[in-house]
Design an enzyme around this catalytic site. Sequence first.
Site, short mmCIF file in Angstrom:
data_model
loop_
_atom_site.label_atom_id
_atom_site.label_comp_id
_atom_site.label_asym_id
_atom_site.label_seq_id
_atom_site.Cartn_x
_atom_site.Cartn_y
_atom_site.Cartn_z
N GLU A 539 43.79 91.11 71.86
CA GLU A 539 45.12 91.26 71.23
C GLU A 539 46.09 92.10 72.05
O GLU A 539 46.75 93.00 71.53
CB GLU A 539 44.95 91.80 69.80
CG GLU A 539 44.18 90.84 68.93
CD GLU A 539 43.82 91.38 67.55
OE1 GLU A 539 44.22 92.51 67.20
OE2 GLU A 539 43.13 90.66 66.81
N GLU A 640 38.67 82.23 66.24
CA GLU A 640 38.40 82.96 64.98
C GLU A 640 38.98 82.20 63.79
O GLU A 640 39.60 82.79 62.91
CB GLU A 640 39.00 84.37 65.04
CG GLU A 640 38.55 85.21 66.22
CD GLU A 640 39.12 86.62 66.23
OE1 GLU A 640 39.66 87.07 65.19
OE2 GLU A 640 39.02 87.29 67.28
#
Length: 762
Positions: A539, A640
Amino acid sequence: MAQGLATCSSEGPSPGVDLLIKSVGITCSSPNKYEGVNLGCFTAGDENIILNPRFEDGLNNWSGRGCKIVLHDSIGDGKIVPLSGKYFVSATERTQSWNGVQQEITGRLQRKLAYDVTAVVRIFGNVTSSDVRVTLWVQTPNLREQYIGIANAQATDKDWVQLQGKFLLNASPSRVVIYIEGPPSGTDILLNSIVVKHAEKTPPSPPPVIENPAFGVNIIENSSLSDGSTNGWFPLGNCTLNVGTGSPHVLPPMARDSLGPHEPLSGRYILVTNRTQNWMGPAQMITDKLKLFLTYQVCAWIRIGSGASSPQNVNVALSVDNQWVNGGQVEVSAGSWHEIGGSFRIEKQPSKVMVYIQGPAPGVDLMVAGLQIFPVNRQARFRYLQSETHKVRKRDVILKFSGVDSSGFLDTFVKVRQTQNSFPFGTCVNRTNIDNEDFVNFFAKHFNWAVFGNELKWYWTEPQQGNFNYKDADEMLDLCKNHNIETRGHCIFWEVEGTVQSWIRALNKNDLATAVQNRLTGLLSRYKGKFRHYDVNNEMLHGSFYQDRLGKDIRANMFKTAHQLDPSATLFVNDYHVEDGCDTRSSPEKYIQHVLDLQEQGAPVGGIGIQAHIDSPVGAIVCSALDKIGILGLPIWFTELDVSSINEHMRADDLEVMLREGFAHPAVEGIMLWGFWELFMSRDNSHLVNAEGDINEAGKRLLALKQEWLSHPHGHIDEQGEFRFRGFHGTYSVEVLSGSKKVSKTFVVDKGDLPLVLSIDM
């Protein structure tokens, strides 16, 4: 995207903090005895497993956890009385947030059963409101301790509130204590009652009935500003709306992909001036035009005036009974038109829905052209994707037969069965899950890749400096190896500051640089060759902890060092909200630039991770992002994937959108779900299998798609002594019957442009 220690998620807790989620499962092991308590079977049923739950027997079976407990029938000069029954208990003289009232429930729970928890609480003392939590303390037979958050809510000193949650034991612990905790020291916790009983099975939601969906029809009134007026629109706030000309005549590309051929736009736009707040812009009421359970696509052309000194965020927003719903965001620079796209769905009947366009700084003029909000026809999109899938995921196969007389060709019957599709379909797994054989069976049967929810993250493997825990990851790797399941390494670092454990945050620059190097060396040397992928620094579009402290080069250096330590692993970037149009920080354009910047610094980026935590997905928007990112020429993975809807049928539809879009796109090389078992997900209402093992509608949809993506051709040999078919990549068996002869063979269809030719000797 927050999570608890026992769930799969894209985020994690600070070390030492008991992270709270509404429902979780816990790790346990084999039955044991503790201080003479027999841990035999406890009959499931309606019985409350809490003893003396309403304190009618005084404080029997209860104790203070690090504090004193006192029985009351009222306090505060009679102002506070029980909500039900005659008594309540207070946890008083509390000096830590974890102090509270507790009961040991060892031996009263059955593994693999889901339990509902309901507690009635309030607070009394030096604060007026506070988080109050129900937590389970679990000790395993090997004396490992775990703290599992079951439920939490804001409690006040004015009213009793109800805490509700759900949990499940995957195996049998040696001790279990349930307790109420949370408020700051000096504040009393009041507990009126608590019930823990076997959870009733929730009946599945019925499929939504949608009459006259009017797919593709714009619900916005006077979108074209056809008579040169803003009829149907009103200014939100004291800004001014006018009509201008000179906007694009073509539909925004993402809308065109959904709608197909369409009449041109009018070229007129709404000009918004005199804006004194970010939220000011054009608005319209759409309450009566929306239908529940339809997925709506949002698109428009957006431009800003020359008064802006920097790019501005623009958002198509919905106010649904005064709750903000994101309909799409785009970062806009002055001087040109930009496409905005997004989606939403409403599943509960609202009383008031307004759409409005907002975002730029006060004083910046805003221009909006051709706003379209229309329900998307998912089934029509699926038909298109099926044809794309056959082009991308299949190969022509020619089986050539020898040893058969040409006169016997027509009597020779060929039956081909595909036993496994080789495309990577994987899931997130937690250490606790592997104690549950039902979970393991589903996992091993339906997935060929795995990723660990938390157990490889730095805060898990080294919670305190020098205190290492690789045991969980080792055990999970062993399980995957035993079932021939490949693994992704998630993640080496995590750039979001809130996920970094406190001992790392406390380091000075030199010590942090050393710790980073040690983390790389320790992890990648230990597991060299065992993880096929690594998410190197998770991220990076949403955080900059390491870059802020160690400089811009640190990110590329992490990739370079990781590659030197384990050259066999493919190194990924990984981020969220890339594919859904709702976050300008991680738009496809920003992600592409991010990868190019890393590559320019010499980082060996080998793959692009799109997390795909998504709501109400629209295929054309997802595909547009994949197309854009595909220009990098690197493999893209959904890393994910989860979707969330209370209605299982809608959840199944959302999941099908994502699976079909990924499987049909040539740049996508793998799809990982972020879990599938209830109570072990990072998001509510996103599971495919209920807590006790029942497959729900979303799970059935996954299995149906996996069946659809297997090829089972059969027929006779042709006059050339061949049997031809086009099949999905993967493993096959063929059975050939010719007269009294029967020949069986297995073969693999790999990717390839040319037909695969296989010889079979009869």
